[in-house]
Enzyme design. Sequence first.
Site, PDB file in Angstrom:
ATOM      1  N   ASP A  67       0.881  -1.156   0.000  1.00 21.34           N
ATOM      2  CA  ASP A  67       0.000   0.000   0.000  1.00 21.34           C
ATOM      3  C   ASP A  67       0.930   1.221   0.000  1.00 21.34           C
ATOM      4  OD1 ASP A  67      -2.314   1.675   0.455  1.00 21.34           O
ATOM      5  OD2 ASP A  67      -1.740   1.734   2.567  1.00 21.34           O
ATOM      6  N   ASP A 122      -0.163   5.098   1.139  1.00 19.12           N
ATOM      7  CA  ASP A 122      -0.404   6.039   2.234  1.00 19.12           C
ATOM      8  C   ASP A 122      -0.395   5.334   3.585  1.00 19.12           C
ATOM      9  OD1 ASP A 122      -0.715   8.215   0.495  1.00 19.12           O
ATOM     10  OD2 ASP A 122      -2.832   7.754   0.181  1.00 19.12           O
TER      11      ASP A 122
END
Length: 243
Positions: free
Chosen positions: A8, A10
Site C-alpha cells: 500500500d 499512504d
Amino acid sequence: MKTLLVFDFDHTLVDDNSDTWVIQCIPDQCLPDLVKNSYQKGRWTEYMGRVMSYIGDQDISPDTIRSVMETIPFTDGMIEVLTFIVSNKNDIDCIIISDSNTVFIDWILQVAGVQDAVDQVFTNPAAFDKRGYMEIECYHSHQCSQCPVNLCKRKVLADFLAGQLKGGVEYQRTFYVGDGGNDLCPSNSLREGDVVFPRKGYTLERLLSRQSPQQGEGSSNPRVVGWTSGKEILMELKACVPL
C-alpha cells in the site's frame, strides 16, 4: 522462484496520507465547507477530483503542488526496504496497489530516488490538463461489495498474479504490507506461506484480529506479522533472499 512484495502507499510506504498532504499547497491550508462536505462514503476518488479542481481554481501551479508533495515523509525504514529491493531484483518483484494517484506516487518515489524498486504501480490515473488542473480517474470498476467503488485491491493482485503466471513467472511467496480497511480484502486472498504485514495500531491490524481463522479464503491462512517500521519487513525479506 521470486518473492513478490506488495505495498500500500499512504500510511505504509509514506507516513501520512498523500491525498490530504496536498492541502498544504493552499495558502490557508483549509478547504471550504462546500468541498469538504461533498465527500460520500466509498467515493474518495471523486471527492479528490473536486479537491484538485478547487486547488486549480486558486491558481496553484503543478510545480507548486509537486514541491509540496515531495516533502511528505517516508515511514521509518521504508527507504531501506526499497533500497534492498533494488539490490535484489533477481529475487524480488515489487508492486504498489494504492488508492492515491499516479502523479503523487511518481513524484514521491522519484524525489526519494527509489522508483527503480517498484516494477508496477496500480492506482488511480491522474494527469494535468491544459489549464494546469489535475484530473483523477477511477482505477477500475469491480463487483466486490467490501471495497471502494474505484478499487478492489484483491482483484488487482489476482489479475497481476494471473498475468505473471501467463508470462512464466510464479512467485514462491507474496508479502502484503498495508494499514487500512481496503487492505483486508487482498490480505484474505493470500495463501499458506505468504505473509501479511499489518501496521500496528492501524485499521488492518484490528480487522485481522477480529477474524476467525476460517475467514481467509484458503484452507490455510497466511502468517500475520505486525510492524511499526520497515525494519521488521526488511528482516523477513532478507530471510527469503539467497545469500
